[in-house]
Design an enzyme around this catalytic site. Sequence first.
Site, PDB file in Angstrom:
ATOM      1  N   CYS A  11       6.466 -15.811 -14.103  1.00 29.20           N
ATOM      2  CA  CYS A  11       5.646 -15.299 -15.072  1.00 29.20           C
ATOM      3  C   CYS A  11       6.082 -15.242 -16.555  1.00 29.20           C
ATOM      4  O   CYS A  11       5.383 -15.135 -17.468  1.00 29.20           O
ATOM      5  CB  CYS A  11       4.679 -14.459 -14.555  1.00 29.20           C
ATOM      6  SG  CYS A  11       3.734 -14.744 -13.195  1.00 29.20           S
ATOM      7  N   HIS A  65       0.870 -11.161 -20.734  1.00 30.76           N
ATOM      8  CA  HIS A  65       0.870 -12.022 -19.643  1.00 30.76           C
ATOM      9  C   HIS A  65      -0.500 -11.446 -19.015  1.00 30.76           C
ATOM     10  O   HIS A  65      -0.319 -10.277 -18.529  1.00 30.76           O
ATOM     11  CB  HIS A  65       2.020 -12.138 -18.807  1.00 30.76           C
ATOM     12  CG  HIS A  65       1.923 -12.548 -17.464  1.00 30.76           C
ATOM     13  ND1 HIS A  65       1.414 -14.005 -17.344  1.00 30.76           N
ATOM     14  CD2 HIS A  65       2.122 -11.969 -16.304  1.00 30.76           C
ATOM     15  CE1 HIS A  65       1.417 -14.389 -15.885  1.00 30.76           C
ATOM     16  NE2 HIS A  65       2.026 -12.997 -15.265  1.00 30.76           N
ATOM     17  N   ASN A  68      -4.317 -15.234 -13.123  1.00 31.07           N
ATOM     18  CA  ASN A  68      -3.036 -15.495 -13.232  1.00 31.07           C
ATOM     19  C   ASN A  68      -2.497 -17.003 -13.250  1.00 31.07           C
ATOM     20  O   ASN A  68      -2.410 -17.213 -12.296  1.00 31.07           O
ATOM     21  CB  ASN A  68      -2.201 -14.716 -12.508  1.00 31.07           C
ATOM     22  CG  ASN A  68      -0.442 -14.524 -12.790  1.00 31.07           C
ATOM     23  OD1 ASN A  68      -0.135 -15.375 -13.769  1.00 31.07           O
ATOM     24  ND2 ASN A  68       0.044 -13.685 -12.412  1.00 31.07           N
TER      25      ASN A  68
HETATM   26  C1  LIG Z   1      -2.569  -7.747  -5.588  1.00 34.10           C
HETATM   27  C2  LIG Z   1      -3.126  -6.346  -5.916  1.00 34.10           C
HETATM   28  C3  LIG Z   1      -4.395  -6.628  -6.622  1.00 34.10           C
HETATM   29  C4  LIG Z   1      -3.551  -5.564  -4.576  1.00 34.10           C
HETATM   30  O1  LIG Z   1      -4.109  -4.653  -4.748  1.00 34.10           O
HETATM   31  P1  LIG Z   1      -3.632  -3.151  -4.403  1.00 34.10           P
HETATM   32  O2  LIG Z   1      -4.616  -2.230  -4.906  1.00 34.10           O
HETATM   33  O3  LIG Z   1      -2.164  -3.012  -4.492  1.00 34.10           O
HETATM   34  O4  LIG Z   1      -4.039  -3.516  -2.863  1.00 34.10           O
HETATM   35  P2  LIG Z   1      -3.121  -3.111  -1.409  1.00 34.10           P
HETATM   36  O5  LIG Z   1      -2.377  -4.276  -1.326  1.00 34.10           O
HETATM   37  O6  LIG Z   1      -2.392  -1.669  -1.530  1.00 34.10           O
HETATM   38  O7  LIG Z   1      -4.205  -3.095  -0.630  1.00 34.10           O
HETATM   39  C5  LIG Z   1      -5.184  -2.031  -0.461  1.00 34.10           C
HETATM   40  C6  LIG Z   1      -6.319  -2.307   0.631  1.00 34.10           C
HETATM   41  O8  LIG Z   1      -7.101  -3.551  -0.034  1.00 34.10           O
HETATM   42  C7  LIG Z   1      -7.092  -4.689   0.978  1.00 34.10           C
HETATM   43  N1  LIG Z   1      -7.186  -5.867   0.211  1.00 34.10           N
HETATM   44  C8  LIG Z   1      -6.198  -6.580  -0.380  1.00 34.10           C
HETATM   45  N2  LIG Z   1      -6.804  -7.541  -0.652  1.00 34.10           N
HETATM   46  C9  LIG Z   1      -8.133  -7.639  -0.566  1.00 34.10           C
HETATM   47  C10 LIG Z   1      -9.121  -8.312  -1.226  1.00 34.10           C
HETATM   48  N3  LIG Z   1      -8.844  -9.543  -1.849  1.00 34.10           N
HETATM   49  N4  LIG Z   1     -10.203  -8.009  -0.766  1.00 34.10           N
HETATM   50  C11 LIG Z   1     -10.529  -6.711  -0.076  1.00 34.10           C
HETATM   51  N5  LIG Z   1      -9.499  -5.982   0.192  1.00 34.10           N
HETATM   52  C12 LIG Z   1      -8.475  -6.283   0.045  1.00 34.10           C
HETATM   53  C13 LIG Z   1      -5.717  -4.066   1.746  1.00 34.10           C
HETATM   54  O9  LIG Z   1      -5.840  -5.092   3.055  1.00 34.10           O
HETATM   55  C14 LIG Z   1      -5.627  -2.745   1.858  1.00 34.10           C
HETATM   56  O10 LIG Z   1      -6.500  -2.400   2.911  1.00 34.10           O
HETATM   57  P3  LIG Z   1      -6.098  -1.414   3.849  1.00 34.10           P
HETATM   58  O11 LIG Z   1      -5.898  -0.029   3.073  1.00 34.10           O
HETATM   59  O12 LIG Z   1      -7.150  -1.176   4.827  1.00 34.10           O
HETATM   60  O13 LIG Z   1      -4.858  -1.776   4.621  1.00 34.10           O
HETATM   61  C15 LIG Z   1      -2.365  -5.602  -6.692  1.00 34.10           C
HETATM   62  O14 LIG Z   1      -1.291  -4.998  -5.881  1.00 34.10           O
HETATM   63  C16 LIG Z   1      -1.413  -6.232  -7.818  1.00 34.10           C
HETATM   64  O15 LIG Z   1      -2.376  -6.621  -8.851  1.00 34.10           O
HETATM   65  N6  LIG Z   1      -0.111  -6.250  -7.763  1.00 34.10           N
HETATM   66  C17 LIG Z   1       0.511  -6.934  -8.865  1.00 34.10           C
HETATM   67  C18 LIG Z   1       0.280  -8.587  -8.530  1.00 34.10           C
HETATM   68  C19 LIG Z   1       0.783  -9.215  -9.869  1.00 34.10           C
HETATM   69  O16 LIG Z   1       0.543  -8.997 -11.143  1.00 34.10           O
HETATM   70  N7  LIG Z   1       1.609 -10.258  -9.477  1.00 34.10           N
HETATM   71  C20 LIG Z   1       1.937 -11.314 -10.576  1.00 34.10           C
HETATM   72  C21 LIG Z   1       3.238 -10.796 -11.220  1.00 34.10           C
HETATM   73  S1  LIG Z   1       3.552 -11.839 -12.615  1.00 34.10           S
END
Ligand SMILES: CC(C)(COP(=O)(O)OP(=O)(O)OC[C@H]1O[C@@H](n2cnc3c(N)ncnc32)[C@H](O)[C@@H]1OP(=O)(O)O)[C@@H](O)C(=O)NCCC(=O)NCCS
Length: 329
Positions: free
Chosen positions: A116, A256, A286
Amino acid sequence: MSKIHAAITAVHGYVPDYVLTNKELETIVDTNDEWITSRTGIKERRILKGEGLGTSDLAVPAVEALLKKRGITANEIDLIIFCTTTPDRVFPATANILADKIGAKEAWGFDLQAACSGFLFGLATGSQFIESGKHKKVLVVGGDKMSSITNYKDRATCIIFGDGAGAVLLEPNDEGNGVIDSILKSDGAGVQYLHQKAGGSIKPASHATVDADEHFAYQEGQAVFKFAVTNMADVAAEVMEKNNLNSEDIAWLVPHQANKRIIDATANRTGVSPEKVIINIERYGNTTNGTIPLCLWEWESKFKKGDNLILAAFGGGFTWGSIYLKWAY
Ligand SMILES: CC(C)(COP(=O)(O)OP(=O)(O)OC[C@H]1O[C@@H](n2cnc3c(N)ncnc32)[C@H](O)[C@@H]1OP(=O)(O)O)[C@@H](O)C(=O)NCCC(=O)NCCS
């Protein structure tokens, strides 16, 4: 003689027509609009549909429109840097394929892989060729067909990514405008949190890798979030401090578009007020290398000559960085 800077003299972007909404994602994985919007800020993303189409096909319309806008032909381009994580093929470079498709017969080119942060790495690299006097017209393209490596069974990653591309033309500027400074960083220890498991030389494609879904982007979202939120914000603040800029000096912050919460953290850390922060994540998600040039394209009409812009990115690798540039037109 005044120093030559590499200035952006034209920008254009392209996103495919198909809109994948949060509502449609609700029919594909167990998710809902409220969860996606509150965790990421994303409402919809664009998807490139159609057999045999790749990342170069996203770049072609962006570059053709850019050339028309600038009033030059493809043959005037000296160098093409194609920043992408989803090249058309493992080899040859998508830069070559793009050059052929747009008819750039005099250009050499290469692909640049920094996930990214790729577009910023490409902008900094392209600038060197202008500043040195070696080239007069460098095309820096950032684009990805992320849908080609997105696992639509993994609800934590498929909600994030979309397809799109943007391009800028770099030319010499002796009025003090253009790319002024950059701070770019890489840390390979971050590979474990965000990568594609198979398809490279350590694990070539096989029936087993396909069956195990190993050709998709693998992400440990929470870990990536933690690194991204601090590093992207810190590096943007660092480039501002290094150039004695405070928040009032900044006309636009161009982050970004990974996650609205990461963008907000970067805005808070730099003190740049919300109306100066460019955000289109709600419409495109993204697009990896596409995010920053797409932002520049959509906000181009609001920029004024001499405006101070801070560009900042974070990506897989890990890679991150920030560029300070003065808008040239
Ligand atoms: C991916 C992202 C949105 C997930 O959000 P989060 O708050 O970290 O969520 P988690 O992965 O900890 O999951 C929390 C809960 O939500 C659930 N969950 C994950 N995706 C879900 C979705 N699309 N819809 C509903 N629930 C979801 C998980 O299963 C988890 O459930 P549990 O607590 O029962 O196990 C977040 O981590 C993020 O934005 N990370 C950075 C990603 C990024 O920027 N990547 C590119 C870098 S350039």
